[in-house]
Every structure is written in C-alpha cells, then in structure tokens.
Design an enzyme around this catalytic site. Structure first.
Site, mmCIF file in Angstrom:
data_model
loop_
_atom_site.group_PDB
_atom_site.id
_atom_site.type_symbol
_atom_site.label_atom_id
_atom_site.label_comp_id
_atom_site.label_asym_id
_atom_site.label_seq_id
_atom_site.Cartn_x
_atom_site.Cartn_y
_atom_site.Cartn_z
ATOM 1 N N THR A 117 0.825 -1.207 0.000
ATOM 2 C CA THR A 117 0.000 0.000 0.000
ATOM 3 C C THR A 117 0.863 1.262 0.000
ATOM 4 O OG1 THR A 117 -1.536 1.264 1.386
ATOM 5 C CG2 THR A 117 -0.097 -0.266 2.530
ATOM 6 N N ASP A 118 0.283 2.354 -0.493
ATOM 7 C CA ASP A 118 0.981 3.654 -0.426
ATOM 8 C C ASP A 118 1.077 4.169 1.007
ATOM 9 O OD1 ASP A 118 -1.710 4.314 -0.069
ATOM 10 O OD2 ASP A 118 -1.768 5.820 -1.675
ATOM 11 N N GLU A 119 0.297 3.567 1.922
ATOM 12 C CA GLU A 119 0.298 4.072 3.304
ATOM 13 C C GLU A 119 1.626 3.847 4.015
ATOM 14 O OE1 GLU A 119 -3.086 3.166 5.675
ATOM 15 O OE2 GLU A 119 -4.435 3.207 3.964
ATOM 16 N N TYR A 125 -1.851 -0.834 11.070
ATOM 17 C CA TYR A 125 -1.997 -1.443 9.744
ATOM 18 C C TYR A 125 -0.813 -1.092 8.850
ATOM 19 C CZ TYR A 125 -3.258 -1.748 4.825
ATOM 20 O OH TYR A 125 -3.218 -1.991 3.474
ATOM 21 N N LYS A 146 2.325 -3.379 7.244
ATOM 22 C CA LYS A 146 2.543 -3.505 5.798
ATOM 23 C C LYS A 146 3.969 -3.053 5.460
ATOM 24 C CE LYS A 146 0.156 -4.647 2.960
ATOM 25 N NZ LYS A 146 -0.173 -5.993 2.409
HETATM 26 P P1 NAD Z 1 -9.558 -7.412 2.298
HETATM 27 O O1 NAD Z 1 -9.553 -7.159 3.759
HETATM 28 O O2 NAD Z 1 -10.797 -7.155 1.511
HETATM 29 O O3 NAD Z 1 -9.145 -8.939 2.009
HETATM 30 C C1 NAD Z 1 -8.135 -9.585 2.723
HETATM 31 C C2 NAD Z 1 -8.277 -11.087 2.494
HETATM 32 O O4 NAD Z 1 -7.205 -11.747 3.188
HETATM 33 C C3 NAD Z 1 -9.582 -11.674 3.045
HETATM 34 O O5 NAD Z 1 -10.146 -12.572 2.111
HETATM 35 C C4 NAD Z 1 -9.144 -12.415 4.299
HETATM 36 O O6 NAD Z 1 -9.970 -13.531 4.607
HETATM 37 C C5 NAD Z 1 -7.740 -12.846 3.913
HETATM 38 N N1 NAD Z 1 -6.889 -13.104 5.082
HETATM 39 C C6 NAD Z 1 -6.753 -12.336 6.190
HETATM 40 N N2 NAD Z 1 -5.896 -12.931 7.055
HETATM 41 C C7 NAD Z 1 -5.472 -14.067 6.455
HETATM 42 C C8 NAD Z 1 -4.564 -15.107 6.833
HETATM 43 N N3 NAD Z 1 -3.926 -15.077 8.013
HETATM 44 N N4 NAD Z 1 -4.365 -16.112 5.965
HETATM 45 C C9 NAD Z 1 -5.018 -16.167 4.766
HETATM 46 N N5 NAD Z 1 -5.884 -15.233 4.379
HETATM 47 C C10 NAD Z 1 -6.101 -14.197 5.201
HETATM 48 O O7 NAD Z 1 -8.326 -6.589 1.727
HETATM 49 P P2 NAD Z 1 -8.127 -5.875 0.309
HETATM 50 O O8 NAD Z 1 -8.656 -4.498 0.392
HETATM 51 O O9 NAD Z 1 -8.558 -6.782 -0.765
HETATM 52 O O10 NAD Z 1 -6.538 -5.758 0.289
HETATM 53 C C11 NAD Z 1 -5.752 -6.791 -0.318
HETATM 54 C C12 NAD Z 1 -4.291 -6.382 -0.268
HETATM 55 O O11 NAD Z 1 -4.122 -5.162 -0.968
HETATM 56 C C13 NAD Z 1 -3.755 -6.140 1.139
HETATM 57 O O12 NAD Z 1 -2.441 -6.643 1.207
HETATM 58 C C14 NAD Z 1 -3.766 -4.629 1.288
HETATM 59 O O13 NAD Z 1 -2.761 -4.204 2.180
HETATM 60 C C15 NAD Z 1 -3.459 -4.214 -0.134
HETATM 61 N N6 NAD Z 1 -3.954 -2.886 -0.559
HETATM 62 C C16 NAD Z 1 -5.278 -2.564 -0.410
HETATM 63 C C17 NAD Z 1 -5.726 -1.344 -0.873
HETATM 64 C C18 NAD Z 1 -7.192 -0.939 -0.780
HETATM 65 O O14 NAD Z 1 -7.545 0.182 -1.152
HETATM 66 N N7 NAD Z 1 -8.090 -1.807 -0.329
HETATM 67 C C19 NAD Z 1 -4.831 -0.438 -1.452
HETATM 68 C C20 NAD Z 1 -3.484 -0.802 -1.574
HETATM 69 C C21 NAD Z 1 -3.067 -2.032 -1.132
HETATM 70 O O1 TDX Z 2 -17.119 6.085 7.198
HETATM 71 C C1 TDX Z 2 -16.037 6.542 6.844
HETATM 72 N N1 TDX Z 2 -15.901 7.887 6.684
HETATM 73 C C2 TDX Z 2 -14.742 8.466 6.291
HETATM 74 O O2 TDX Z 2 -14.687 9.704 6.159
HETATM 75 C C3 TDX Z 2 -14.878 5.687 6.567
HETATM 76 C C4 TDX Z 2 -14.982 4.205 6.732
HETATM 77 C C5 TDX Z 2 -13.716 6.294 6.149
HETATM 78 N N2 TDX Z 2 -13.638 7.648 6.021
HETATM 79 C C6 TDX Z 2 -12.393 8.252 5.495
HETATM 80 C C7 TDX Z 2 -11.094 7.784 6.096
HETATM 81 C C8 TDX Z 2 -10.121 7.925 4.932
HETATM 82 O O3 TDX Z 2 -9.684 9.288 4.839
HETATM 83 O O4 TDX Z 2 -12.331 7.874 4.115
HETATM 84 C C9 TDX Z 2 -10.973 7.639 3.700
HETATM 85 C C10 TDX Z 2 -10.841 6.209 3.199
HETATM 86 O O5 TDX Z 2 -11.015 5.339 4.310
HETATM 87 P P1 TDX Z 2 -10.835 3.748 4.202
HETATM 88 O O6 TDX Z 2 -11.759 3.207 3.189
HETATM 89 O O7 TDX Z 2 -10.888 3.211 5.595
HETATM 90 O O8 TDX Z 2 -9.383 3.624 3.559
HETATM 91 P P2 TDX Z 2 -7.906 4.073 4.055
HETATM 92 O O9 TDX Z 2 -7.798 4.174 5.519
HETATM 93 O O10 TDX Z 2 -7.506 5.244 3.215
HETATM 94 O O11 TDX Z 2 -7.080 2.750 3.595
HETATM 95 C C11 TDX Z 2 -7.388 2.094 2.361
HETATM 96 O O12 TDX Z 2 -6.474 2.403 1.357
HETATM 97 C C12 TDX Z 2 -5.169 1.913 1.482
HETATM 98 C C13 TDX Z 2 -7.456 0.579 2.531
HETATM 99 O O13 TDX Z 2 -8.383 0.248 3.547
HETATM 100 C C14 TDX Z 2 -6.096 0.023 2.838
HETATM 101 O O14 TDX Z 2 -6.140 -1.405 2.917
HETATM 102 C C15 TDX Z 2 -5.149 0.424 1.764
HETATM 103 O O15 TDX Z 2 -3.847 0.043 2.098
#
Ligand code: NAD
Ligand code: TDX
Length: 331
Positions: A120-122, A147, A151
């Site tokens: 992630t960019d975080e 988190y 990462k």
């Molecule tokens: P998500 O929470 O929707 O999915 C995570 C999945 O991992 C789930 O299916 C969960 O059951 C599985 N999991 C959790 N713990 C586990 C374990 N111990 N063993 C096996 N499986 C396990 O997450 P996502 O949003 O799909 O994110 C996927 C990846 O992308 C993550 O590595 C996250 O850091 C990265 N990422 C997410 C975002 C975003 O915006 N959502 C952005 C950048 C990077």
């Molecule tokens: O109800 C809400 N209201 C609100 O204002 C929620 C749930 C979030 N927010 C804000 C918080 C953040 O500024 O919205 C923005 C996005 O929130 P999230 O969806 O929780 O994402 P963020 O914390 O930015 O992280 C996401 O992007 C990077 C993913 O969850 C991560 O897994 C990924 O690494």
C-alpha cells in the site's frame, strides 16, 4: 501456469482471480484464504469451476510450504487491511501481515518460486494537503497506523529476502481501490450502502483528507504487468492520478443518488488520520507501458453503485454489525 493467490476471497484478491480467469485461460488458480470476516467464498462463486479454494492461514507453515511447492507464481494479497480495526486490536495485523508474509517468504525461498507482494501507499505516511509532491519509490517509509506499519514491515522483509537469499520477488504499493466486492467497512461501500438504505454518508472530521482513487481492475492489470515485465527486486508504485477529498467523493455519491449535496453527517475523526496520499506512477507507466483504463471516476463510481444495488445479498449480512461497531465509536 499454476498461480497461488493469497487472500483471493477478499476485495482486491477476488477481483484479481476474476480478471485472471477471464483473461488467462491457461492459468490454474489456487486461492489460499483464511476466510476471516473480510473473506467471502461468495466472491469467488462466479469462477468456482476454475478455482481451487483452500481455507487456511498464511501463518500455517506446513500448509504454505505444500501449496507454494505446487505453484509457479505466488501473488500475495492476504492481509488484515482496515486501519480502523488496527486501532482497535493490532494483534491480527502483526500475525497476518508480518508473520504470514515471513512464512510465505520462507516457502518461496525453499522452492524457488516467483513471488509478488501486494502493498500500500500508506507505508510512506502522509503528505500535506497543499504539497505538490507525490509518493515515489524513493520516498522514505514513515507509516502512521498499526496497519500501515505492519505492511511497511512486510515490504522490508521482502526486500531483505531478495537481497540476502536471492528470492525472485517484486513489490507494488498501490493507492486506494474501489469497485465490486469491497467490504462495507470501507469508505465508499459504507456510504453507498448507507444511501441504498436511505441513510446519510458519514464523514470523518471535516472530510478534507485526500485519497488517490484507482479502480480495482486497473490495480490488478498493473499487478500482471509487474509479474510479467517487472524487474526482480524492484518496487513499483501503482496509481491512476485520482486524487479527491472525502467530501468530494460523498457529494458525487449524493448526486448519483439524486440526494441533496448537504445531506451527510460529520462523525468522529480517526485518531492519527493520514491527511493525503498521492502516487507518482511514472516508473510503472514508463518502464512497463501500463496505463489505467478507468480514468473517469464518476462513471466508475456509478458502475460500483449499480453493483451494490444488484448484489445486496452479498453485502447485507455484514452491514448491521459494521454500523453497530462504528456507532459505538461515534463514527
Ligand atoms: P480485504 O480485507 O478485503 O481482504 C483480505 C483477504 O485476506 C480476506 O479474504 C481475508 O480472509 C484474507 N486473510 C486475512 N488474514 C489471512 C490469513 N492469516 N491467511 C489467509 N488469508 C487471510 O483486503 P483488500 O482491500 O482486498 O486488500 C488486499 C491487499 O491489498 C492487502 O495486502 C492490502 O494491504 C493491499 N492494498 C489494499 C488497498 C485498498 O484500497 N483496499 C490499497 C493498496 C493495497
Ligand atoms: O465512514 C467513513 N468515513 C470516512 O470519512 C470511513 C470508513 C472512512 N472515512 C475516510 C477515512 C479515509 O480518509 O475515508 C478515507 C478512506 O477510508 P478507508 O476506506 O478506511 O481507507 P484508508 O484508511 O484510506 O485505507 C485504504 O487504502 C489503502 C485501505 O483500507 C487500505 O487497505 C489500503 O492500504
């Protein structure tokens, strides 16, 4: 090619599996997923005949060793992914994100299997709202939450296993994704499902925090570009120039639903809330020739709204508990 996808029942992993099955008929896909609260077998139902789903944890050494030994490529999505949850209880974040990644690295090292690590960019911390800068591959790591720090730690493990043991790995750090199959705890699906229920979107604090939105299909096409053309040991940043503040996103959703632009609520802010993320993806674009296809955020959002309208049976079971948890935190 035998592909092991960890976390393939989660949001981005499931979309990756769908895209892979659709576009790569010769791929044999196995998903390793613990089916935590964030994983859903139903997300793989449309491709169930093409995918083997193994329910298990990436921290289970013998299981991971066996599955990696039967693969040509591992794409590692599995993680605890929600910042708010990591503030409540960091412990599964340390287990899955750090110990789980370590367990996978030991297996790919032993079996000599190609590994792609999704991050992630975080990991870079945050930027000021008025700063023209964006994150680049040389931005120093400075994570804010449990988190993002786990990462960041997992990225550093991958880098060390490449340098010390010659593991064949690449890393990608992507910005915020949106699209189908995203859990209702996350910002965009939470607001869409509130609106479907006739409720109001909830903005943390003033709503001025900026996220750099990318459609999940574009994230996953970039992952394939890196797997196929990326240089071993390199880190690629994935982003699609989609910076928006949270208020703008909420107001676009209100417009799509035909609601008043002021019809939202301010709720308690997230402790330590990162201000702004922004990605400079020029290395990925210039070196690998990748480009995003979902460049119109509003139409991507409209399609996502349609998906949540059409798939209520997928998200409804999780909605009440998520809202109860947020309500207890004043969010
Ligand atoms: P998500 O929470 O929707 O999915 C995570 C999945 O991992 C789930 O299916 C969960 O059951 C599985 N999991 C959790 N713990 C586990 C374990 N111990 N063993 C096996 N499986 C396990 O997450 P996502 O949003 O799909 O994110 C996927 C990846 O992308 C993550 O590595 C996250 O850091 C990265 N990422 C997410 C975002 C975003 O915006 N959502 C952005 C950048 C990077
Ligand atoms: O109800 C809400 N209201 C609100 O204002 C929620 C749930 C979030 N927010 C804000 C918080 C953040 O500024 O919205 C923005 C996005 O929130 P999230 O969806 O929780 O994402 P963020 O914390 O930015 O992280 C996401 O992007 C990077 C993913 O969850 C991560 O897994 C990924 O690494």
């Amino acid at each position: 090619m035998r592909v092991l996808v960890t976390g393939g029942a989660g949001f981005i992993g499931a979309n990756f599996v769908h895209q892979t099955v659709r576009e790569r008929p010769d791929a044999e896909v196995t998903v390793l997923d613990a089916l935590t609260y964030a994983g859903d077998r139903g997300s793989l139902a449309p491709v169930a005949d093409r995918v083997t789903l193994v329910e298990g944890s990436i921290t289970d050494g013998p299981l991971v060793d066996r599955l990696v030994g039967e693969s040509d490529l591992v794409v590692h999505f599995a993680a605890e992914s929600h910042n708010d949850n990591s503030l409540d209880d960091p412990s599964p974040f340390v287990q899955t994100n750090l110990v789980g990644t370590f367990t996978l690295l030991e297996a790919v090292r032993k079996h000599g299997v190609r590994f792609h690590h999704i991050s992630t960019d975080e990991v870079y911390g945050d930027l000021e709202l008025d700063d023209p800068a964006k994150f680049t591959p040389s931005t120093p790591y400075n994570p804010s939450s449990p988190y993002s720090s786990t990462k960041a730690g997992s990225d550093l493990l991958v880098r060390a296993w490449v340098r010390s043991f010659g593991v064949q790995a690449t890393i990608s750090n992507c910005s915020n994704n949106y699209g189908p199959y995203q859990h209702v705890e996350k910002f965009i699906p939470r607001q869409i499902t509130n609106l479907i229920d006739g409720g109001r979107p909830k903005l943390y604090g003033a709503g001025l925090n900026v996220r750099d939105w990318i459609h999940v299909e574009d994230h996953n096409s970039a992952v394939w570009a890196i797997v196929e053309k990326g240089r071993i040991g390199e880190t690629y940043l994935i982003g699609a120039d989609g910076e928006k503040n949270n208020l703008e996103v909420v107001q676009t959703l209100l417009e799509i639903f035909g609601r008043d632009p002021g019809d939202f609520e301010h709720v308690n802010d997230r402790p330590g809330h990162d201000l702004r993320y922004a990605i400079d993806a020029s290395k990925l674009r210039d070196e690998l020739g990748w480009a995003p296809r979902y460049t119109d955020f509003r139409s991507g959002l409209e399609a996502t709204v349609e998906w949540y309208r059409a798939n209520e049976a997928w998200w409804r079971p999780a909605k009440a508990a998520v809202e109860a948890k947020y309500a207890a935190q004043g969010q």
